[in-house]
Design an enzyme around this catalytic site. Structure first.
Site, mmCIF file in Angstrom:
data_model
loop_
_atom_site.group_PDB
_atom_site.id
_atom_site.type_symbol
_atom_site.label_atom_id
_atom_site.label_comp_id
_atom_site.label_asym_id
_atom_site.label_seq_id
_atom_site.Cartn_x
_atom_site.Cartn_y
_atom_site.Cartn_z
ATOM 1 N N LYS A 14 0.858 -1.191 0.000
ATOM 2 C CA LYS A 14 0.000 0.000 0.000
ATOM 3 C C LYS A 14 0.888 1.233 0.000
ATOM 4 C CE LYS A 14 -2.572 -0.836 3.544
ATOM 5 N NZ LYS A 14 -3.352 -0.890 4.792
ATOM 6 N N LYS A 51 -7.354 -5.714 -2.583
ATOM 7 C CA LYS A 51 -8.173 -5.093 -1.529
ATOM 8 C C LYS A 51 -8.728 -3.757 -2.006
ATOM 9 C CE LYS A 51 -6.147 -4.710 2.474
ATOM 10 N NZ LYS A 51 -4.922 -4.376 3.266
HETATM 11 O O1 LIG Z 1 -4.095 -3.620 6.303
HETATM 12 C C1 LIG Z 1 -3.566 -3.319 7.363
HETATM 13 C C2 LIG Z 1 -3.242 -1.903 7.725
HETATM 14 O O2 LIG Z 1 -2.160 -1.429 7.047
HETATM 15 C C3 LIG Z 1 -3.142 -1.720 9.173
HETATM 16 O O3 LIG Z 1 -2.278 -0.674 9.536
HETATM 17 P P1 LIG Z 1 -2.227 -0.245 11.066
HETATM 18 O O4 LIG Z 1 -2.004 -1.501 11.865
HETATM 19 O O5 LIG Z 1 -1.074 0.689 11.180
HETATM 20 O O6 LIG Z 1 -3.541 0.389 11.349
#
Ligand SMILES: O=C[C@H](O)COP(=O)(O)O
Length: 251
Positions: free
Chosen positions: A29, A87
């Site tokens: 991402k 996703k």
């Molecule tokens: O898909 C998972 C996310 O990137 C979660 O990130 P985070 O744990 O920093 O909220």
């Protein structure tokens, strides 16, 4: 429970590769473009090449608008680039019907290219802050569109967490609804190790994390560290063992 870790680029993906035995899915991402911000196709490709072949690569298509055509093309870009989990963050969808329109288009675009790729419909635990579709509508959106998994993450990364917005009993209902239609249930949103007992107890299939495996617990300034991934995994495994043994999942 499977562990999905979200590096922000190739360098962090290489750190994930060092901890490959402790994780199940590497999730590409671009956090500076949003909670489910989409990265460039060439970054997805490079990360696919950088992580062991037996580890699936997931890619987020973005915090998407209600534009099924646009989103379907973006999803095709992600699967062509080597991701096998696609996703979609239903950020701009205000009704379940809009979510279904978007996800149907994504499922078709992805599965025509790779029938084995998995499509994940993601809503937001803090949907009330951004005006998008209710979290408990997401499993039905996934089922009616033919997506493989329903997910929740948080839209606003301000330190509030999954359970601040959707308490464990409501997350349990989310998981139950997803399973009732044969979908996987994935949960994320500043999840920490001390959430793992509840997440295990309610039958979560995939837990997604970034901040919890970054130094200082800081998803922005910190970097993913292999030893933190290993520690997180050890805690997951402890809860899984306790659940299998029928023990109460202690914190
Ligand atoms: O898909 C998972 C996310 O990137 C979660 O990130 P985070 O744990 O920093 O909220």
């Amino acid at each position: 429970m499977l562990l999905l870790i979200s590096p922000d680029g190739v360098e962090e993906a290489l750190d994930c590769a060092k901890a490959a035995q402790h994780l199940d899915i590497v999730d590409v991402k671009k956090p500076d473009e949003g909670s489910l911000g989409a990265n460039f196709p060439w970054i997805i490709r490079e990360i696919r090449e950088a992580v062991p072949a037996d580890k699936p690569v997931s890619a987020t298509v973005g915090d998407v608008p209600y534009k099924p055509g646009t989103v379907a093309q973006a999803a095709l870009g992600a699967v062509v680039s080597g991701a096998t989990y696609i996703k979609v963050g239903l950020y701009g969808c205000t009704t379940p019907d809009q979510g279904i329109d978007v996800m149907r288009a994504v499922v078709r675009a992805v599965k025509e290219h790779n029938p084995d790729a998995l499509v994940v419909a993601s809503g937001y635990a803090d949907a009330h802050r951004i005006g998008c579709v209710n979290p408990l509508a997401v499993p039905d959106i996934a089922a009616r569109s033919g997506a493989d998994a329903a997910m929740l993450d948080t839209a606003v990364k301000d330190g509030t967490r999954l359970f601040d917005h959707v308490p464990p009993d409501v997350c349990a209902e989310f998981v139950r609804l997803a399973h009732a239609s044969g979908r996987l249930a994935a949960l994320a949103g500043s999840v920490r190790q001390d959430d793992l007992g509840e997440l295990t107890r309610i039958g979560t299939d995939i837990v997604g994390v970034r901040g919890a495996v970054c130094e200082g617990g800081d998803r922005n300034a910190g970097r993913i560290r292999p030893h933190l991934v290993a520690a997180f995994r050890a805690e997951m495994d402890r809860h899984d063992r306790e659940r299998t043994a029928g023990l109460p999942t202690a914190r």
